[in-house]
Design an enzyme around this catalytic site. Structure first.
Site, PDB file in Angstrom:
ATOM      1  N   ASP A 123     -15.965  37.301  35.334  1.00  0.00           N
ATOM      2  CA  ASP A 123     -17.324  38.032  35.624  1.00  0.00           C
ATOM      3  C   ASP A 123     -18.129  37.808  34.490  1.00  0.00           C
ATOM      4  OD1 ASP A 123     -19.437  39.454  36.612  1.00  0.00           O
ATOM      5  OD2 ASP A 123     -18.266  41.148  37.086  1.00  0.00           O
TER       6      ASP A 123
ATOM      7  N   TYR B 251     -36.127  38.447  37.731  1.00  0.00           N
ATOM      8  CA  TYR B 251     -35.376  37.085  37.975  1.00  0.00           C
ATOM      9  C   TYR B 251     -36.129  36.150  37.213  1.00  0.00           C
ATOM     10  CZ  TYR B 251     -33.610  33.055  40.317  1.00  0.00           C
ATOM     11  OH  TYR B 251     -33.232  31.577  40.425  1.00  0.00           O
TER      12      TYR B 251
ATOM     13  N   ASP C  13     -16.580  35.094  25.721  1.00  0.00           N
ATOM     14  CA  ASP C  13     -15.303  34.879  24.598  1.00  0.00           C
ATOM     15  C   ASP C  13     -14.086  34.605  25.056  1.00  0.00           C
ATOM     16  OD1 ASP C  13     -16.884  35.319  22.296  1.00  0.00           O
ATOM     17  OD2 ASP C  13     -16.306  37.284  22.045  1.00  0.00           O
TER      18      ASP C  13
ATOM     19  N   LYS D  19     -35.343  33.164  34.144  1.00  0.00           N
ATOM     20  CA  LYS D  19     -35.509  31.869  34.313  1.00  0.00           C
ATOM     21  C   LYS D  19     -36.361  31.227  33.431  1.00  0.00           C
ATOM     22  CE  LYS D  19     -32.207  31.662  36.533  1.00  0.00           C
ATOM     23  NZ  LYS D  19     -30.973  30.771  36.659  1.00  0.00           N
TER      24      LYS D  19
ATOM     25  N   ASN E 190     -24.704  27.473  35.482  1.00  0.00           N
ATOM     26  CA  ASN E 190     -25.407  27.330  36.787  1.00  0.00           C
ATOM     27  C   ASN E 190     -25.345  28.932  37.541  1.00  0.00           C
ATOM     28  OD1 ASN E 190     -26.114  25.887  39.411  1.00  0.00           O
ATOM     29  ND2 ASN E 190     -24.443  27.484  40.006  1.00  0.00           N
TER      30      ASN E 190
ATOM     31  N   VAL F 245     -17.703  22.235  31.231  1.00  0.00           N
ATOM     32  CA  VAL F 245     -17.423  23.495  31.816  1.00  0.00           C
ATOM     33  C   VAL F 245     -18.654  23.609  32.689  1.00  0.00           C
ATOM     34  CG1 VAL F 245     -17.658  25.730  31.227  1.00  0.00           C
ATOM     35  CG2 VAL F 245     -16.438  24.465  29.786  1.00  0.00           C
TER      36      VAL F 245
HETATM   37  N1  NAP Z   1     -30.945  28.248  45.399  1.00  0.00           N
HETATM   38  C1  NAP Z   1     -32.084  28.069  44.967  1.00  0.00           C
HETATM   39  O1  NAP Z   1     -32.882  28.015  45.824  1.00  0.00           O
HETATM   40  C2  NAP Z   1     -32.560  28.163  43.392  1.00  0.00           C
HETATM   41  C3  NAP Z   1     -33.917  27.774  43.232  1.00  0.00           C
HETATM   42  C4  NAP Z   1     -33.921  27.643  41.905  1.00  0.00           C
HETATM   43  C5  NAP Z   1     -33.046  28.111  40.677  1.00  0.00           C
HETATM   44  N2  NAP Z   1     -31.797  28.114  41.053  1.00  0.00           N
HETATM   45  C6  NAP Z   1     -30.790  28.470  40.306  1.00  0.00           C
HETATM   46  O2  NAP Z   1     -29.989  27.502  40.438  1.00  0.00           O
HETATM   47  C7  NAP Z   1     -28.352  28.241  40.186  1.00  0.00           C
HETATM   48  C8  NAP Z   1     -27.517  28.096  41.258  1.00  0.00           C
HETATM   49  O3  NAP Z   1     -28.301  28.555  42.557  1.00  0.00           O
HETATM   50  P1  NAP Z   1     -27.221  29.152  43.798  1.00  0.00           P
HETATM   51  O4  NAP Z   1     -28.387  29.472  44.946  1.00  0.00           O
HETATM   52  O5  NAP Z   1     -26.408  27.809  44.153  1.00  0.00           O
HETATM   53  O6  NAP Z   1     -26.547  30.229  43.038  1.00  0.00           O
HETATM   54  P2  NAP Z   1     -25.711  31.309  43.756  1.00  0.00           P
HETATM   55  O7  NAP Z   1     -25.038  30.997  44.954  1.00  0.00           O
HETATM   56  O8  NAP Z   1     -26.307  32.683  43.993  1.00  0.00           O
HETATM   57  O9  NAP Z   1     -24.477  31.448  42.442  1.00  0.00           O
HETATM   58  C9  NAP Z   1     -24.092  30.474  41.732  1.00  0.00           C
HETATM   59  C10 NAP Z   1     -22.712  30.639  41.355  1.00  0.00           C
HETATM   60  O10 NAP Z   1     -22.735  31.556  40.253  1.00  0.00           O
HETATM   61  C11 NAP Z   1     -21.414  32.301  40.503  1.00  0.00           C
HETATM   62  N3  NAP Z   1     -21.914  33.762  39.860  1.00  0.00           N
HETATM   63  C12 NAP Z   1     -22.658  34.557  40.161  1.00  0.00           C
HETATM   64  N4  NAP Z   1     -22.524  35.685  39.606  1.00  0.00           N
HETATM   65  C13 NAP Z   1     -21.555  35.624  38.778  1.00  0.00           C
HETATM   66  C14 NAP Z   1     -20.823  36.290  37.764  1.00  0.00           C
HETATM   67  N5  NAP Z   1     -21.293  37.617  37.679  1.00  0.00           N
HETATM   68  N6  NAP Z   1     -19.811  35.828  37.110  1.00  0.00           N
HETATM   69  C15 NAP Z   1     -19.337  34.609  37.434  1.00  0.00           C
HETATM   70  N7  NAP Z   1     -19.961  33.688  38.121  1.00  0.00           N
HETATM   71  C16 NAP Z   1     -20.942  34.391  39.000  1.00  0.00           C
HETATM   72  C17 NAP Z   1     -21.329  32.270  41.839  1.00  0.00           C
HETATM   73  O11 NAP Z   1     -19.809  32.503  42.333  1.00  0.00           O
HETATM   74  P3  NAP Z   1     -18.889  33.717  42.611  1.00  0.00           P
HETATM   75  O12 NAP Z   1     -19.630  34.584  43.423  1.00  0.00           O
HETATM   76  O13 NAP Z   1     -17.628  33.381  43.098  1.00  0.00           O
HETATM   77  O14 NAP Z   1     -18.788  34.306  41.312  1.00  0.00           O
HETATM   78  C18 NAP Z   1     -21.667  31.085  42.265  1.00  0.00           C
HETATM   79  O15 NAP Z   1     -20.590  29.953  42.185  1.00  0.00           O
HETATM   80  C19 NAP Z   1     -28.991  29.516  39.746  1.00  0.00           C
HETATM   81  O16 NAP Z   1     -28.884  29.714  38.400  1.00  0.00           O
HETATM   82  C20 NAP Z   1     -30.290  29.941  40.180  1.00  0.00           C
HETATM   83  O17 NAP Z   1     -30.947  30.797  39.339  1.00  0.00           O
HETATM   84  C21 NAP Z   1     -31.445  28.442  42.479  1.00  0.00           C
END
Ligand code: NAP
Length: 266
Positions: free
Chosen positions: A71, A161, A79, A165, A96, A17
């Site tokens: 969401d 945020y 659930d 984390k 993620n 998943v």
């Molecule tokens: N990018 C960075 O620089 C960075 C750095 C350090 C850590 N991280 C961590 O790495 C992870 C991924 O980062 P990212 O930048 O790729 O993240 P992102 O683009 O902001 O979002 C990741 C995914 O989460 C989904 N999502 C967001 N809110 C949601 C919700 N309420 N319900 C269901 N799905 C949801 C989004 O899809 P939908 O919008 O389609 O729902 C997207 O597929 C995160 O946990 C982030 O904290 C990222």
């Protein structure tokens, strides 16, 4: 299928998943896991993006997929996700998804911060608990929680945020120790800035991204089962070493706050 792929599939398959799978790092987790032969249940809000990714994974890697448009800020979603995957033999959870509220803490509505807690804390806790029970019962499995380099220090403009984390980092590390004797590998992935679409869309004035989704996921998967947490990317590892070990705490917090303000102050 190589011997390593077979081992990976035995231990963490046949289904994974990926929560927050529609783009960026989430899509990269799905790609890498499918390339290792795992079938993937994809969760995010945007159905069309999930369906497109699911079709690509099936075509390129010959795996089965299931798209779940949900969401994760909704308290009933974990659930619903469990019910929608109850018939699948799942051996891996990658949490993620994240919401990141950037800007002065007091200028954002409290509800924004509470939504952040729902997506970044409540949902990974609930899913880790439920899938952790399933994995312990079958005596094998893996859980990867997305933390961040920002998890190890307070930082202005992303105070909430970064705190979420930190929760994921500490939860994963504790579970790593608690579950490893039961066949379940848990790992916190702590990236620095990654060139994923949402990071780029947040329009930092100075881009700090030194890693790609592909690099982060590829390096992290190699560490699963070997350590409780991992920082992908050599330059991030070096930066973390200096900041954590050599710089006084008060100074780190100010340095990080200045970096974030420099990127996002209006
Ligand atoms: N990018 C960075 O620089 C960075 C750095 C350090 C850590 N991280 C961590 O790495 C992870 C991924 O980062 P990212 O930048 O790729 O993240 P992102 O683009 O902001 O979002 C990741 C995914 O989460 C989904 N999502 C967001 N809110 C949601 C919700 N309420 N319900 C269901 N799905 C949801 C989004 O899809 P939908 O919008 O389609 O729902 C997207 O597929 C995160 O946990 C982030 O904290 C990222």
């Amino acid at each position: 299928m190589s011997r390593e792929q077979e081992r990976f599939r035995q231990r963490y398959g046949p289904w994974a998943v990926v929560a927050g799978a529609s783009e960026g790092l989430g899509a990269a987790w799905a790609e890498h896991l499918a390339a290792r032969g795992l079938n993937i249940a994809l969760i995010a809000r945007r159905q069309a993006m999930l369906d497109e990714l699911a079709a690509r994974l099936a075509q390129q890697h010959g795996v089965e997929t299931r798209s779940l448009a949900l969401d994760l800020s909704d308290p009933s979603t974990p659930d619903a996700a469990l019910a929608a995957t109850a018939d699948l033999d799942i051996g891996m959870l990658v949490y993620n998804a994240a919401r990141s509220v950037i800007g002065p803490f007091l200028e954002r509505p409290l509800d924004d911060h509470l939504t952040e807690i729902a997506v970044n804390v409540r949902a990974p806790l609930t899913l880790s608990y439920a899938f952790g029970q399933r994995f312990v019962q079958r005596g094998r499995g893996g859980i990867i929680l997305l933390s961040s380099l920002s998890a190890t220090m307070g930082s202005a403009y992303i105070a909430d945020y970064a705190a979420t984390k930190a929760y994921n980092l500490v939860l994963a590390e504790g579970l790593w120790d608690e579950l490893r004797g039961k066949g379940v590998d848990v790992l916190a992935c702590c990236p620095g800035a990654v060139s994923a679409p949402n990071y780029v869309a947040s329009a930092p004035k100075r881009s700090q991204a030194t890693t790609t989704p592909d690099l982060v996921v590829g390096q992290t998967l190699q560490q699963l089962g070997h350590r409780p947490s991992f920082i992908p990317g050599r330059s991030n590892q070096v930066a973390a070493f200096f900041l954590r070990r050599l710089v006084p705490r008060r100074m780190i917090v100010r340095i990080m706050g200045n970096v974030t303000r420099g990127m996002y102050a209006k």
